[in-house]
Enzyme design. Sequence first.
Site, mmCIF file in Angstrom:
data_model
loop_
_atom_site.group_PDB
_atom_site.id
_atom_site.type_symbol
_atom_site.label_atom_id
_atom_site.label_comp_id
_atom_site.label_asym_id
_atom_site.label_seq_id
_atom_site.Cartn_x
_atom_site.Cartn_y
_atom_site.Cartn_z
ATOM 1 N N ASP A 155 0.870 -1.180 0.000
ATOM 2 C CA ASP A 155 0.000 0.000 0.000
ATOM 3 C C ASP A 155 0.906 1.228 0.000
ATOM 4 O O ASP A 155 2.113 1.128 0.222
ATOM 5 C CB ASP A 155 -0.959 -0.042 1.198
ATOM 6 N N ASP A 215 -3.867 6.996 -3.810
ATOM 7 C CA ASP A 215 -5.239 7.460 -4.053
ATOM 8 C C ASP A 215 -5.696 8.338 -2.899
ATOM 9 O O ASP A 215 -5.050 8.373 -1.848
ATOM 10 C CB ASP A 215 -6.173 6.251 -4.222
ATOM 11 N N CYS A 232 -12.364 -23.496 21.422
ATOM 12 C CA CYS A 232 -11.869 -23.415 20.053
ATOM 13 C C CYS A 232 -10.897 -24.560 19.839
ATOM 14 O O CYS A 232 -10.054 -24.840 20.674
ATOM 15 C CB CYS A 232 -11.173 -22.086 19.811
ATOM 16 N N CYS A 278 -8.904 -24.757 17.077
ATOM 17 C CA CYS A 278 -7.914 -24.429 16.048
ATOM 18 C C CYS A 278 -6.526 -24.855 16.554
ATOM 19 O O CYS A 278 -6.325 -25.016 17.753
ATOM 20 C CB CYS A 278 -7.967 -22.943 15.709
ATOM 21 N N CYS A 299 -5.230 -22.906 19.566
ATOM 22 C CA CYS A 299 -5.911 -23.017 20.866
ATOM 23 C C CYS A 299 -5.949 -24.433 21.417
ATOM 24 O O CYS A 299 -6.238 -24.627 22.604
ATOM 25 C CB CYS A 299 -7.353 -22.539 20.753
HETATM 26 N N1 GUN Z 1 -6.433 0.700 2.995
HETATM 27 C C1 GUN Z 1 -7.701 0.726 3.475
HETATM 28 N N2 GUN Z 1 -8.476 1.532 2.716
HETATM 29 C C2 GUN Z 1 -7.689 2.030 1.744
HETATM 30 C C3 GUN Z 1 -7.915 2.928 0.637
HETATM 31 O O1 GUN Z 1 -9.012 3.430 0.414
HETATM 32 N N3 GUN Z 1 -6.833 3.185 -0.179
HETATM 33 C C4 GUN Z 1 -5.608 2.617 0.043
HETATM 34 N N4 GUN Z 1 -4.610 2.899 -0.799
HETATM 35 N N5 GUN Z 1 -5.375 1.793 1.079
HETATM 36 C C5 GUN Z 1 -6.397 1.509 1.915
HETATM 37 ZN ZN ZN Z 2 -8.494 -20.888 18.270
#
Ligand code: GUN
Ligand code: ZN
Length: 642
Positions: free
Chosen positions: A88, A123, A273, A275, A278
Amino acid sequence: MFEIIRRDGLARIGRFETRSGVLETPALLPVINPKICTVTPRELYDEFGFRAIITNSYIIKNTPELRAKAQEAGLHDMLDFPGIIMTDSGTFQSHMYGEVEVTNEEMVEFQKSIGTDIGTVLDIFTEPYWTKEQTAESIVTTLRRTGKACDIKGDMMINGVVQGSIYPDLREDCARKMADMDVDVHPIGGVVPLMEQYRYLELVDVILSSKKGLNPNRPVHLFGAGHPMMLALATLMGCDLFDSASYAKFARDERMMFIDGTYRLQDMQSLDCNCPACRGLTLESLKKMDNRKKTATIARHNLYQITGELALVKRYVREGRLWELAEMRCRAHPAMLDALRRLGEHQEFMERYDPISRDGAMFYTGAETRGRPVFKRYSERIVDRYIPETDKAALFYDEGSKPYSKARPADFDRVRRAGYTPVIVSPFGPVPAELDEVYPVAQSVFPKMEDTDTILESESLTVRFLECKFAETVNGNDVSDDGTEEHDPDTIRAKAVSRYQFGIQATEALFRGRIDLVISRKTGKIRNVISDGEHVLSMRAGDGLYTLKKEGADRIVSAIPAPFMRVAVMDDAVPFVSEGRNVFCQFVTECDKDLRPMEEVIVTDKSDKVIATGRMALVADEIKSFKKGVAVKVRSGAGDEA
Ligand code: GUN
Ligand code: ZN
């Protein structure tokens, strides 16, 4: 490259090819905070089987040691992760903390320089409280930045994020513009606040308006969605990728994710749980662990909840039963139930992608089940396509035993001899006796104790149907036994099913001249329809619908102009398809937009000559946008027809 392997609703099991391997979707990408690895990327790969993760390039860029290491060794080595890495861009940081002091170009170049497989544009996060004007303006910037990112992305894939706050028209418009750009994945962004505030109802509108504008040939990522509770519903609406930071964040706050919600360790009464994280632990022993170990254990538990649910979602997609799972999951929280109810209001859009039949029975889980596309399709088709044999109806009520004509053959014979058409009032609404074996009428299970919604809706559909199709209606039990009218239930059924499935005009072409039916001696069911000596249709026992034979296809093609019921293919594909090979997307030149998944289809060459018959694997807009994958499952080519 993205390819659909299986589908159900808008859900798809897909194959997404990247330079670091193939990802089967739906998939969830655990978020790695490069500063605190609660569970290491290596463990995510080896122990949990995650083939893709997401991390934050903005944090890496702003942390000198990480930055140097990432640029020297590359992201995959730095994190020790052999799979696919998405990054990101800092947008989420701007949502959390305000403006970030980097540019879009800088972030895209940086992501490239560290060897990210799928990078993200910087963005603009459209907040749910923003005005429409502010949202629209920021989308212009996001689109401009996306265009720039496409220009400079090189061989890195890029996320083109759909924004638009809670305005469906802006979402759809943004999505349509993103679809025209050279991006590789479509995240739906700006939805984290909606999820945090349990605004799932609006989330449904946001997802579906985005889906309407997007190109089906790219995976759709729901940014910031990772709670197991919502995976079934989001997958049903066509989201392919998810990411979760919560598994680790919640773990640090001692919160455990379960399919029905998130629970604080201190509030829990027991730990039931099983899993792998756990197993063998009690609530007391977990609480007593030292903090590091406790966080790691809860994080692993959270991940196992996610992987378990995702595996289940995939199984339900493969079985064609994802609606059932989504309906069950949406009972976990009233806000999720709101989302399910809202989804029911998008029936028309959902219907375009809903398979015409499936293996096995559909289960009714409650009043919301009526929001599934099958209900709308059935009630529309019996109004548009059904023609009664007589103008008098005799009503009966569904008593649970199906198909109805097997349950009460004497009753139906009695009213038919008196010139009446038996009509059964069912949870789907009215069912003329001759349609009682067609999917989904016979292949559905409803509770014996009906709910008021279903009773009222069924009654109102029945009243409308009777008004438009019949001159007179009586109670079936009141019809006397002394009628003498001749009637042939098999021929009536054969035609009614054809009209229901192919429409009135195609049925006129298929049922021409002398009609002979081949009836199974074992089951008494229709097997083949022979018209003027030509075998035009065969009926499937499972869903009570027809498969179309070559002779039948020829008649439809002569009677009704293209593109009705057709998929036309290029010359190159003709020899293969004629031999019975499947039709691949890249060879299709034209396709009837009204064809639904699993529907019977006629494959033609460019001069509209029939070369094969088969069933649709995808719908028209998907076929158009995919470069790979099966468009039509061909049953038999004209060349090998015996
Ligand atoms: N992570 C959570 N929401 C968003 C988003 O709207 N844009 C970006 N780039 N990362 C995110
Ligand atoms: Zn668990």
